[in-house]
Write a protein that holds these residues in place. Sequence first.
Motif, PDB file in Angstrom:
ATOM      1  N   TYR A 216      -0.515   1.616   2.390  1.00  0.00           N
ATOM      2  CA  TYR A 216       0.755   2.295   2.675  1.00  0.00           C
ATOM      3  C   TYR A 216       0.461   3.528   3.527  1.00  0.00           C
ATOM      4  CZ  TYR A 216      -0.666   5.654  -0.890  1.00  0.00           C
ATOM      5  OH  TYR A 216      -1.353   6.610  -1.603  1.00  0.00           O
ATOM      6  N   LEU A 217       1.525   4.071   4.086  1.00  0.00           N
ATOM      7  CA  LEU A 217       1.386   5.273   4.903  1.00  0.00           C
ATOM      8  C   LEU A 217       1.477   6.499   3.996  1.00  0.00           C
ATOM      9  CD1 LEU A 217       1.075   6.333   7.781  1.00  0.00           C
ATOM     10  CD2 LEU A 217       3.575   6.409   7.952  1.00  0.00           C
ATOM     11  N   ASP A 218       0.440   7.325   4.046  1.00  0.00           N
ATOM     12  CA  ASP A 218       0.319   8.458   3.125  1.00  0.00           C
ATOM     13  C   ASP A 218       1.286   9.580   3.520  1.00  0.00           C
ATOM     14  OD1 ASP A 218      -0.640  10.169   1.180  1.00  0.00           O
ATOM     15  OD2 ASP A 218      -2.228  10.952   2.479  1.00  0.00           O
ATOM     16  N   PRO A 219       2.140  10.028   2.610  1.00  0.00           N
ATOM     17  CA  PRO A 219       3.028  11.159   2.929  1.00  0.00           C
ATOM     18  C   PRO A 219       2.259  12.458   3.153  1.00  0.00           C
ATOM     19  CG  PRO A 219       3.826   9.945   1.009  1.00  0.00           C
ATOM     20  CD  PRO A 219       2.432   9.468   1.298  1.00  0.00           C
ATOM     21  N   ALA A 220       0.995  12.507   2.652  1.00  0.00           N
ATOM     22  CA  ALA A 220       0.204  13.727   2.797  1.00  0.00           C
ATOM     23  C   ALA A 220      -0.417  13.870   4.173  1.00  0.00           C
ATOM     24  CB  ALA A 220      -0.883  13.767   1.731  1.00  0.00           C
ATOM     25  N   GLY A 221      -0.133  12.914   5.059  1.00  0.00           N
ATOM     26  CA  GLY A 221      -0.593  13.045   6.433  1.00  0.00           C
ATOM     27  C   GLY A 221      -1.987  12.525   6.692  1.00  0.00           C
ATOM     28  N   LYS A 222      -2.553  11.734   5.760  1.00  0.00           N
ATOM     29  CA  LYS A 222      -3.909  11.225   5.947  1.00  0.00           C
ATOM     30  C   LYS A 222      -3.926   9.812   6.528  1.00  0.00           C
ATOM     31  CE  LYS A 222      -5.701  14.956   4.394  1.00  0.00           C
ATOM     32  NZ  LYS A 222      -6.440  15.039   3.139  1.00  0.00           N
ATOM     33  N   GLY A 223      -2.779   9.304   6.955  1.00  0.00           N
ATOM     34  CA  GLY A 223      -2.751   7.987   7.597  1.00  0.00           C
ATOM     35  C   GLY A 223      -2.561   6.864   6.594  1.00  0.00           C
ATOM     36  N   TRP A 224      -3.104   5.707   6.971  1.00  0.00           N
ATOM     37  CA  TRP A 224      -2.939   4.512   6.142  1.00  0.00           C
ATOM     38  C   TRP A 224      -3.927   4.554   4.979  1.00  0.00           C
ATOM     39  CZ3 TRP A 224       1.203   1.562   6.696  1.00  0.00           C
ATOM     40  CH2 TRP A 224       1.918   1.659   7.902  1.00  0.00           C
ATOM     41  N   MET A 225      -3.394   4.288   3.805  1.00  0.00           N
ATOM     42  CA  MET A 225      -4.108   4.610   2.575  1.00  0.00           C
ATOM     43  C   MET A 225      -4.003   3.474   1.561  1.00  0.00           C
ATOM     44  SD  MET A 225      -5.616   7.476   1.580  1.00  0.00           S
ATOM     45  CE  MET A 225      -4.750   8.705   2.535  1.00  0.00           C
ATOM     46  N   MET A 226      -5.008   3.429   0.672  1.00  0.00           N
ATOM     47  CA  MET A 226      -4.965   2.617  -0.547  1.00  0.00           C
ATOM     48  C   MET A 226      -5.309   3.544  -1.703  1.00  0.00           C
ATOM     49  SD  MET A 226      -6.958  -0.797   0.774  1.00  0.00           S
ATOM     50  CE  MET A 226      -8.304   0.150   1.492  1.00  0.00           C
ATOM     51  N   SER A 227      -4.623   3.362  -2.803  1.00  0.00           N
ATOM     52  CA  SER A 227      -4.804   4.303  -3.913  1.00  0.00           C
ATOM     53  C   SER A 227      -5.078   3.589  -5.216  1.00  0.00           C
ATOM     54  CB  SER A 227      -3.549   5.174  -4.080  1.00  0.00           C
ATOM     55  OG  SER A 227      -3.299   5.923  -2.909  1.00  0.00           O
ATOM     56  N   CYS A 228      -5.933   4.226  -6.013  1.00  0.00           N
ATOM     57  CA  CYS A 228      -6.138   3.795  -7.397  1.00  0.00           C
ATOM     58  C   CYS A 228      -5.380   4.800  -8.261  1.00  0.00           C
ATOM     59  CB  CYS A 228      -7.620   3.795  -7.745  1.00  0.00           C
ATOM     60  SG  CYS A 228      -7.954   3.280  -9.442  1.00  0.00           S
ATOM     61  N   LYS A 299       8.438  13.466   8.605  1.00  0.00           N
ATOM     62  CA  LYS A 299       7.984  13.368   7.217  1.00  0.00           C
ATOM     63  C   LYS A 299       8.236  11.971   6.677  1.00  0.00           C
ATOM     64  CE  LYS A 299       8.775  18.257   6.274  1.00  0.00           C
ATOM     65  NZ  LYS A 299       9.067  18.584   7.693  1.00  0.00           N
ATOM     66  N   VAL A 300       7.322  11.501   5.803  1.00  0.00           N
ATOM     67  CA  VAL A 300       7.453  10.184   5.184  1.00  0.00           C
ATOM     68  C   VAL A 300       8.375  10.329   3.979  1.00  0.00           C
ATOM     69  CG1 VAL A 300       6.241   8.270   4.094  1.00  0.00           C
ATOM     70  CG2 VAL A 300       5.158   9.538   5.964  1.00  0.00           C
ATOM     71  N   LEU A 301       9.539   9.678   4.042  1.00  0.00           N
ATOM     72  CA  LEU A 301      10.557   9.835   3.009  1.00  0.00           C
ATOM     73  C   LEU A 301      10.639   8.641   2.071  1.00  0.00           C
ATOM     74  CD1 LEU A 301      13.386  11.341   5.258  1.00  0.00           C
ATOM     75  CD2 LEU A 301      11.673  12.557   3.894  1.00  0.00           C
ATOM     76  N   GLN A 302       9.905   7.586   2.367  1.00  0.00           N
ATOM     77  CA  GLN A 302       9.952   6.388   1.521  1.00  0.00           C
ATOM     78  C   GLN A 302       8.658   5.598   1.704  1.00  0.00           C
ATOM     79  OE1 GLN A 302      13.271   4.118   2.886  1.00  0.00           O
ATOM     80  NE2 GLN A 302      12.397   3.736   4.901  1.00  0.00           N
ATOM     81  N   ASP A 303       8.514   4.551   0.865  1.00  0.00           N
ATOM     82  CA  ASP A 303       7.335   3.687   0.999  1.00  0.00           C
ATOM     83  C   ASP A 303       7.296   3.079   2.386  1.00  0.00           C
ATOM     84  OD1 ASP A 303       6.378   4.113  -1.511  1.00  0.00           O
ATOM     85  OD2 ASP A 303       7.395   2.386  -2.400  1.00  0.00           O
ATOM     86  N   THR A 304       6.145   3.207   3.026  1.00  0.00           N
ATOM     87  CA  THR A 304       5.970   2.624   4.360  1.00  0.00           C
ATOM     88  C   THR A 304       4.728   1.754   4.335  1.00  0.00           C
ATOM     89  OG1 THR A 304       6.964   4.586   5.381  1.00  0.00           O
ATOM     90  CG2 THR A 304       5.707   3.100   6.819  1.00  0.00           C
ATOM     91  N   TYR A 305       4.945   0.453   4.486  1.00  0.00           N
ATOM     92  CA  TYR A 305       3.833  -0.490   4.431  1.00  0.00           C
ATOM     93  C   TYR A 305       3.470  -0.951   5.837  1.00  0.00           C
ATOM     94  CZ  TYR A 305       4.938  -0.594  -0.537  1.00  0.00           C
ATOM     95  OH  TYR A 305       5.162  -0.240  -1.838  1.00  0.00           O
ATOM     96  N   LYS A 306       2.402  -1.701   5.913  1.00  0.00           N
ATOM     97  CA  LYS A 306       1.954  -2.187   7.220  1.00  0.00           C
ATOM     98  C   LYS A 306       3.000  -3.118   7.833  1.00  0.00           C
ATOM     99  CE  LYS A 306      -3.043  -1.838   7.416  1.00  0.00           C
ATOM    100  NZ  LYS A 306      -4.287  -2.563   7.705  1.00  0.00           N
TER     101      LYS A 306
END
Length: 514
Positions: A216-228, A299-306
């Motif tokens: 997903y696209l990180d709202p924190a500005g770090k780009g495309w991300m995967m999270s645990c 700003k990223v306001l919602q889930d943004t996927y590839k």
Amino acid sequence: MSDRKLALNGLISREFFKAALLPLLGIEIALVALYFSINGYNLRNSGECIERECISHIQEIVDNQARTISKQFQNITSLSLVLQSETKRFFYNPDQFPNQGNSGVFGFSQNGVYCKLNKIGCSLFYSNRHTVGPEEKEKAARSEALDPIYENIYKANRNIMAVYLNTFDSMNRYYPYIDRVYEQFAPDLNIPEFNFYYLADKENNPERKPIWTDAYLDPAGKGWMMSCVAPVYCGDFLEGVTGIDITIKNCVDNILNLELPWGAFAFLVDSWGTIMAMRPEAEPLLGVQELRGHVYSGKVLQDTYKPEEFNLLKSELPGVAEAVSHLMSQKKGVENLRIGSCQYFLTQATVSETGWKLMVLADKEKILQPISFLKRNAEKVGYFAVGIMVIFYLIFFCYLIFNTRRISLRIASPVADLSQASIFLAGGEYQNRLKHCGVKELDDMFDAFGSMAQELENLHKDLEKEVIRADKAKNDAREAGEELARQRDHLEELVEERNLESLISMRLLKIDTL
């Protein structure tokens, strides 16, 4: 039978070629065909054997790499458990975490966001969606005690991009520090609406274990991300969700940076068939370009996927969607895949920690290069043998022409002499002596012809004598005939005279009587 007449030397040459050249040529063609057939059969079997071995080998490599990647994710999951446990302890026993307000300076920004103002430890963001009162300020200040844990977890694994806590009331504690954090997020950001929060809630994660998000696209500005992410409950209430971020760039550089044989390359696919991360080599083949970074226009306001083009199950490349769909239903497997004019092996294994698929694309031509090399060598040997055979046959053909002419002339010339002698014999020349040619049958025939000519000459002489005698007898008979004719004529004259005298006498007698 054809009315065409063929000279003896031509007949001999033709039959000699048919008897000597054609069988040999047929044998050579059969041997060459047998050579290529056997080589083709051996190469085909060898190719199939090598292909099976290579598929088994690359499947083993993919399995091993999937286990290695799974262990890396397990390491992050283990760190997430530590993070979850310590954060949970913070909410259960806040008194054990003394107020360290002197280490962080907090205040409201111009847009109403309560945040940490000094660049020490984690950044803190409190959305203005909720009223930030004394209790919230106390929670923000006390949570400063979590900074050392978050920092240590961040440094424990080079793949980790960020460690954070998101709470139900949209407070975000984030390490490493985000400068001007109040501008990075929307002021009224509702954090529970994002996947890195709600995927860990009771509905989506009833077991309360750490789980992995899709890219997903990180709202924190770090780009495309995967999270645990892991839920933090206080009793049955979900206080918040801890998270450990891995960027796609880090995943590609540190996790998918595999040394694979045959120039193969790997990429990660989530449970929906979407490419999460891939090596640069895969981009032109799969027709997509990896989203390693992102230029934020807002700003990223919602889930943004590839984007959808990253979903291989919807790929427009012929055969890709079918192959991936078939592999997605298996724990591991291999599919043949044609992309453009090239054949590939698409191999996959399941990353057990996340359920994602590690897929490896290997060029079939490179894998079967040894067989192709053997095939080229075998073809070269075969063509060389054919070339040598052609040269041999040219030389042999020239020799055969020369030898055939010599033999045919040796046989035809005496026969021609015999034919000529027969013509002379028919003309009455009996003394044509034929020279021996060295061929027993022909020499015997010449001797028989000489004997026959001698006999014919003797017969001719005897015949001539008989003809002379016959001519003499004929002449004698003719002369006797002529004499007999004269005697007959003379006799007839005498008879006529006597008849005339009798007639006269009778007339005279008659007259006297009268």
